[in-house]
Design an enzyme around this catalytic site. Structure first.
Site, PDB file in Angstrom:
ATOM      1  N   ASP A 266      77.623  86.132  83.553  1.00  0.00           N
ATOM      2  CA  ASP A 266      77.369  84.757  83.124  1.00  0.00           C
ATOM      3  C   ASP A 266      77.885  84.643  81.691  1.00  0.00           C
ATOM      4  OD1 ASP A 266      76.337  82.419  82.080  1.00  0.00           O
ATOM      5  OD2 ASP A 266      74.408  82.602  83.102  1.00  0.00           O
ATOM      6  N   GLY A 291      63.108  93.416  76.175  1.00  0.00           N
ATOM      7  CA  GLY A 291      63.695  93.380  77.524  1.00  0.00           C
ATOM      8  C   GLY A 291      65.176  93.693  77.432  1.00  0.00           C
ATOM      9  N   SER A 315      61.733  98.525  82.918  1.00  0.00           N
ATOM     10  CA  SER A 315      62.337  98.864  84.203  1.00  0.00           C
ATOM     11  C   SER A 315      63.172 100.143  84.085  1.00  0.00           C
ATOM     12  CB  SER A 315      63.200  97.701  84.704  1.00  0.00           C
ATOM     13  OG  SER A 315      64.467  97.791  84.145  1.00  0.00           O
ATOM     14  N   GLU A 342      54.144  94.875  75.647  1.00  0.00           N
ATOM     15  CA  GLU A 342      52.774  94.696  75.174  1.00  0.00           C
ATOM     16  C   GLU A 342      52.064  96.032  74.970  1.00  0.00           C
ATOM     17  OE1 GLU A 342      54.346  93.246  77.593  1.00  0.00           O
ATOM     18  OE2 GLU A 342      53.805  91.137  77.820  1.00  0.00           O
ATOM     19  N   GLU A 357      66.501  87.867  75.788  1.00  0.00           N
ATOM     20  CA  GLU A 357      66.957  86.921  76.806  1.00  0.00           C
ATOM     21  C   GLU A 357      65.858  86.923  77.854  1.00  0.00           C
ATOM     22  OE1 GLU A 357      67.440  85.446  79.647  1.00  0.00           O
ATOM     23  OE2 GLU A 357      69.191  86.514  80.442  1.00  0.00           O
ATOM     24  N   GLU A 366      59.048  83.302  86.106  1.00  0.00           N
ATOM     25  CA  GLU A 366      59.156  84.711  85.745  1.00  0.00           C
ATOM     26  C   GLU A 366      58.269  85.050  84.548  1.00  0.00           C
ATOM     27  OE1 GLU A 366      62.795  87.647  84.586  1.00  0.00           O
ATOM     28  OE2 GLU A 366      63.274  85.858  85.675  1.00  0.00           O
ATOM     29  N   HIS A 522      74.154  81.293  85.633  1.00  0.00           N
ATOM     30  CA  HIS A 522      73.463  81.862  86.795  1.00  0.00           C
ATOM     31  C   HIS A 522      72.094  81.235  87.005  1.00  0.00           C
ATOM     32  CE1 HIS A 522      71.317  84.185  83.767  1.00  0.00           C
ATOM     33  NE2 HIS A 522      70.495  84.613  84.705  1.00  0.00           N
TER      34      HIS A 522
HETATM   35  C1  LIG Z   1      66.726  88.866  81.746  1.00  0.00           C
HETATM   36  S1  LIG Z   1      66.730  90.530  81.519  1.00  0.00           S
HETATM   37  C2  LIG Z   1      67.700  90.669  80.086  1.00  0.00           C
HETATM   38  C3  LIG Z   1      68.390  91.976  79.968  1.00  0.00           C
HETATM   39  C4  LIG Z   1      69.307  92.104  78.794  1.00  0.00           C
HETATM   40  N1  LIG Z   1      68.650  91.845  77.550  1.00  0.00           N
HETATM   41  C5  LIG Z   1      70.482  91.167  78.935  1.00  0.00           C
HETATM   42  O1  LIG Z   1      70.556  90.225  78.173  1.00  0.00           O
HETATM   43  O2  LIG Z   1      71.316  91.378  79.822  1.00  0.00           O
HETATM   44  C6  LIG Z   1      65.115  90.817  81.015  1.00  0.00           C
HETATM   45  C7  LIG Z   1      64.722  92.265  80.918  1.00  0.00           C
HETATM   46  O3  LIG Z   1      63.453  92.304  80.320  1.00  0.00           O
HETATM   47  C8  LIG Z   1      62.679  93.300  80.925  1.00  0.00           C
HETATM   48  N2  LIG Z   1      61.283  92.912  80.685  1.00  0.00           N
HETATM   49  C9  LIG Z   1      60.667  91.769  81.065  1.00  0.00           C
HETATM   50  N3  LIG Z   1      59.419  91.728  80.607  1.00  0.00           N
HETATM   51  C10 LIG Z   1      59.224  92.882  79.902  1.00  0.00           C
HETATM   52  C11 LIG Z   1      58.118  93.427  79.197  1.00  0.00           C
HETATM   53  N4  LIG Z   1      56.974  92.759  79.104  1.00  0.00           N
HETATM   54  N5  LIG Z   1      58.242  94.633  78.656  1.00  0.00           N
HETATM   55  C12 LIG Z   1      59.412  95.322  78.760  1.00  0.00           C
HETATM   56  N6  LIG Z   1      60.484  94.857  79.409  1.00  0.00           N
HETATM   57  C13 LIG Z   1      60.398  93.636  79.967  1.00  0.00           C
HETATM   58  C14 LIG Z   1      63.119  93.304  82.368  1.00  0.00           C
HETATM   59  O4  LIG Z   1      62.873  94.565  82.970  1.00  0.00           O
HETATM   60  C15 LIG Z   1      64.600  92.991  82.237  1.00  0.00           C
HETATM   61  O5  LIG Z   1      65.381  94.152  82.201  1.00  0.00           O
END
Ligand SMILES: C[S@@+](CC[C@H](N)C(=O)[O-])C[C@H]1O[C@@H](n2cnc3c(N)ncnc32)[C@H](O)[C@@H]1O
Length: 588
Positions: A266, A291, A315, A342, A357, A366, A522
Site C-alpha cells: 500500500d 506494533g 506477533s 501494555e 501504524e 481492530e 488497502h
Molecule cells: C498494522 S500492523 C503495522 C506493522 C508495521 N508497523 C507496518 O507499518 O507495516 C500493526 C502491528 O502491531 C502489532 N500490535 C498490535 N497491537 C499490539 C500491542 N498491543 N502490542 C504489541 N504489538 C501490537 C500487530 O501484531 C501488528 O504487527
C-alpha cells in the site's frame, strides 16, 4: 492495517473471522497451541466473561469486576437491589433500564446514579415487561445475575417476591405495601393500569410463564455445570471450554507474511509514513515504534538519523523482522522487543517520538489505538512527537450504487440474489466508485492523538450531508467533488478517514486520505447500506442528517457495534422524505 482480510476488500460484518489472515486455523500447530494453552486455562481460576460496565461501558473480565467498577463510580447495583427489595426479575429490569439510559440515551453516569436512587422514579420506569428485553445481546451480567444475587444473600428476597406475587393477586385492590416492598411488588407484579382486564390477565400469565422459564433455565444451568465438573473429574476428558481469546487470534494473523505484504504494497500508506519520518528531524532522537511488524517504520526511522529505535510487537513476525534489521545493517540502532505494548518493559525510560501504524478498517476496527495511547501516556516525554498526530473520520452519501452487491446476480450463470439481504446487513469494505458519491463529506470525528482518551473511543456523533455539494478537500489531497446527477437514490453511507502527521521539522506536515476520491489504499472504504432509504430520487440541496454511534463490542472489544440513525429532508428544510435506524457489527 485491519489487515486480516483479503486485499480485494470484503465484509467486516458477522460471519467473517476477524483474524482470518492465517487461514489454517485447524492446522497441527494450531491444535498444539490449543493444547498448550489448556494448562494456562486450568490455572487461571474463574472463567472470564468479558462484561460491559453499566456506567462507563468499559469492558471488565467478569460480571463481578464490572459491578466493582460501577461501585467505584457510585452505583452499587446489588446494594440498590437489596434496598429496593428487588429480586431476579426486577434486577433484570434495572440492568436493562440502566443500559437503556447509558447506551441508548447517552445519560451521564452521575445522572444515572441519581435516577436509580429515586424510588418513585425507578418504580415508574420498571413498570411493564418491556425492560425484560435485554439491551445488550447475551449480556453476561444478566446471565450471572442469579448467582450474584445468591452470593449477596438476595435470594430470600426473590422468595418473598414470589410469595408476594401470590399475595398480590389475592389482595389485588388492597395494600401493596409501602416503600421498597411496594416498589418490588408494583414493578414486578402489577400490570399497567391502562390495560384492559383481559390484557392484564394475559400479562400476568406471561409473567408467570417467564418466571417459570427462568427457574428452569437456572436449574438446567446448575445441572449442566455439575455435569461438566463430573466429566472433568471422572473421565478426564480435556475439552477446552470456548472462551473469547481475541488477542491470540489477532496476533496470530500478524505473524503471517501475507498481511505485511498487503500493508507494504500500500504505497499511499507506506510512503506517507516514510515521508513523515524523513521530515521529522530525527537526528539524535529516541523513537518507539508501537506494533513494529516487519520493522519497516523502525528501519525508516533509523535511516532518517534516529539515535535509537525500539520496536514492539507481540506477533511472531518479530523473529523475521530482527533478521531483516540485521540484513540491512541497522541492528546497532534498532532493537525489537516481542511482547504486548501494555506489558513489556522497554530498554528506555522515555522516548522523543512514537510512530505507529494502528489504523483499522473504518479507522477503529481492530482497536489498536488504545495500545498506542497507553504507550503515549507511559513513554512519550513531555513535548514529544506522535506520528501520526491526528485522524479524522468522514461520512459521505452513496447513490444508485451496487458495488460488490451486483456480483450475486450472476455467479457462474446462476442468480444468487437471495444472498444480497445478508450482504446488505453488514458493513462492506470495498473501493467505492467515486462516481457513486452524491453528497459532500462530513467530518464527524476528529481525534487529536495527543489528548484523546481511551473512553472517547466509544462515542456518538451527528452528521449532516448536502446532496450534490462538493466536499472540502483534505489538506494536501485533491478536492473531492461529488459527481452529481439529479434524481439519484440514496443507497448507503460510506465512511473513510484522513491521517495527519503534523508538527514535523520546520512546521511541515504530511497527510493521506482514504476517501473514495483519492488513490485507493488497502483500507478502501467501509460502506453501510441503508436498506430503508427512500425509494424516490433526491435533488440538489436535499439534506441527509443523522447520528452515528460507535461502541466497542462487549464480547470482543476489537469489534465495534455501529448504529446509524438518519433522516432525509428536502432542501427547503421541512419535508422529511425518509428516516430510519440501522445497527451493524464491524468485525467478526
Ligand atoms: C498494522 S500492523 C503495522 C506493522 C508495521 N508497523 C507496518 O507499518 O507495516 C500493526 C502491528 O502491531 C502489532 N500490535 C498490535 N497491537 C499490539 C500491542 N498491543 N502490542 C504489541 N504489538 C501490537 C500487530 O501484531 C501488528 O504487527
Amino acid at each position: 492495517m485491519g489487515k486480516d482480510k483479503d486485499d480485494d476488500g470484503s465484509s467486516v460484518g458477522g460471519g467473517s473471522d476477524g483474524s482470518s489472515c492465517s487461514s489454517d486455523s485447524s492446522s497441527g500447530s494450531d491444535r498444539m497451541d490449543a493444547e498448550n494453552e489448556w494448562g494456562d486455562w486450568e490455572d487461571e481460576g474463574p472463567q472470564e466473561m468479558p462484561t460491559q460496565c453499566l456506567l462507563s461501558g468499559a469492558v471488565k473480565p467478569t460480571p463481578e469486576a464490572a459491578l466493582a467498577a460501577d461501585r467505584e463510580q457510585g452505583l452499587d447495583l446489588l446494594g440498590l437491589l437489596g434496598t429496593h427489595g428487588l429480586g431476579l426479575y426486577g434486577a433484570m429490569k434495572v440492568i436493562n433500564y440502566i443500559r437503556t439510559l447509558v447506551l441508548k440515551q447517552g445519560v451521564s453516569a452521575e445522572q444515572v446514579v441519581a435516577l436509580v436512587q429515586d424510588v418513585d422514579g425507578l418504580r415508574t420506569a420498571l413498570q411493564g415487561d418491556v425492560l425484560l428485553q435485554p439491551i445488550l445481546e447475551d449480556d453476561p451480567l444478566l446471565f450471572a445475575l442469579g448467582e450474584l444475587l445468591e452470593a449477596h444473600g438476595l435470594d430470600l428476597l426473590l422468595q418473598q417476591e414470589e410469595e408476594g406475587e401470590g399475595r398480590g393477586e389475592e389482595e389485588e385492590e388492597g395494600e401493596n405495601g409501602t416503600g421498597t416492598q411496594a416498589m418490588a411488588a408494583e414493578s414486578e407484579t402489577v400490570p399497567d393500569q391502562h390495560l384492559s382486564l383481559q390484557e392484564q390477565r394475559k400479562l400476568v400469565q406471561e409473567n408467570h410463564a417467564l418466571r417459570e422459564e427462568l427457574g428452569e433455565v437456572r436449574t438446567r444451568l446448575k445441572r449442566l455445570s455439575e455435569l461438566m465438573a463430573a466429566v472433568d473429574e471422572d473421565v478426564k476428558v480435556r475439552t477446552k471450554p470456548e472462551r473469547q481469546d481475541n488477542d491470540t487470534y489477532y496476533f496470530k494473523s500478524y505473524s503471517h507474511h501475507g498481511i505485511h505484504e498487503t500493508m507494504l504494497k500500500d504505497t499511499v500508506r507506506t510512503q506517507s509514513y516514510r515521508e513523515a519520518i524523513q521530515k521529522t528531524g530525527l537526528e539524535g532522537k529516541v523513537v518507539l515504534d508501537v506494533g513494529s511488524g516487519s520493522g519497516v517504520l523502525s528501519m525508516f526511522a533509523a535511516k532518517a538519523g534516529a539515535a535509537q529505535v525500539v520496536g514492539v510487537d507481540r506477533s511472531g513476525i518479530v523473529e523475521q523482522a530482527r533478521a531483516i534489521v540485521k540484513l540491512n545493517g541497522l541492528e546497532e540502532k534498532v532493537v525489537l522487543v516481542q511482547g504486548k505494548m501494555e506489558e513489556v518493559s522497554l530498554p528506555v525510560e522515555k522516548v522523543d517520538v512514537i510512530v505507529s501504524e494502528w489504523m483499522g478498517y473504518c479507522l477503529l476496527y481492530e482497536s489498536m489505538l488504545p495500545s498506542v495511547l497507553a504507550a503515549r501516556d507511559k513513554y512519550l516525554r513531555p513535548g514529544g512527537l506522535l506520528l501520526p498526530s491526528r485522524c479524522t473520520m468522514l461520512v459521505q452519501g452513496v447513490g444508485d450504487y451496487e458495488g460488490k452487491l451486483g456480483w450475486w446476480g450472476n455467479v457462474y450463470g446462476l442468480d444468487m440474489s437471495p444472498l444480497r439481504a445478508s450482504v446488505l446487513a453488514e458493513p462492506g469494505v470495498e473501493a467505492v466508485d467515486p462516481k457513486a458519491i452524491m453528497t459532500d463529506a462530513f467530518v464527524f470525528k476528529d481525534f487529536d492523538l495527543y489528548t484523546v482518551q481511551d473512553r472517547e473511543l466509544d462515542f456518538e456523533a451527528e452528521f449532516s450531508l448536502t446532496v450534490g455539494a462538493a466536499a472540502a478537500p483534505t489538506a494536501g489531497a485533491a478536492a473531492a467533488a461529488a459527481v452529481w446527477k439529479e434524481g439519484r437514490r440514496l443507497r448507503g453511507l460510506v465512511i473513510s478517514f484522513d491521517t495527519f502527521f503534523e508538527g514535523l521539522s520546520g512546521g511541515q506536515s504530511v497527510v493521506f486520505s482514504t476517501r473514495p476520491e483519492e488513490k485507493d489504499t488497502h483500507w478502501h472504504q467501509t460502506l453501510f447500506w441503508l436498506t430503508e432509504a427512500p425509494e424516490g430520487g433526491l435533488g440538489e440541496g436535499d439534506v441527509v442528517k443523522g447520528k452515528l454511534r460507535f461502541l466497542r463490542n462487549a464480547i470482543n472489544p476489537r469489534d465495534y457495534d455501529v448504529a446509524i440513525s438518519w433522516e432525509v429532508r428536502r432542501k427547503r428544510g421541512e419535508v422529511v422524505v425518509g428516516q430510519g435506524k440501522q445497527s451493524y457489527t464491524l468485525g467478526s
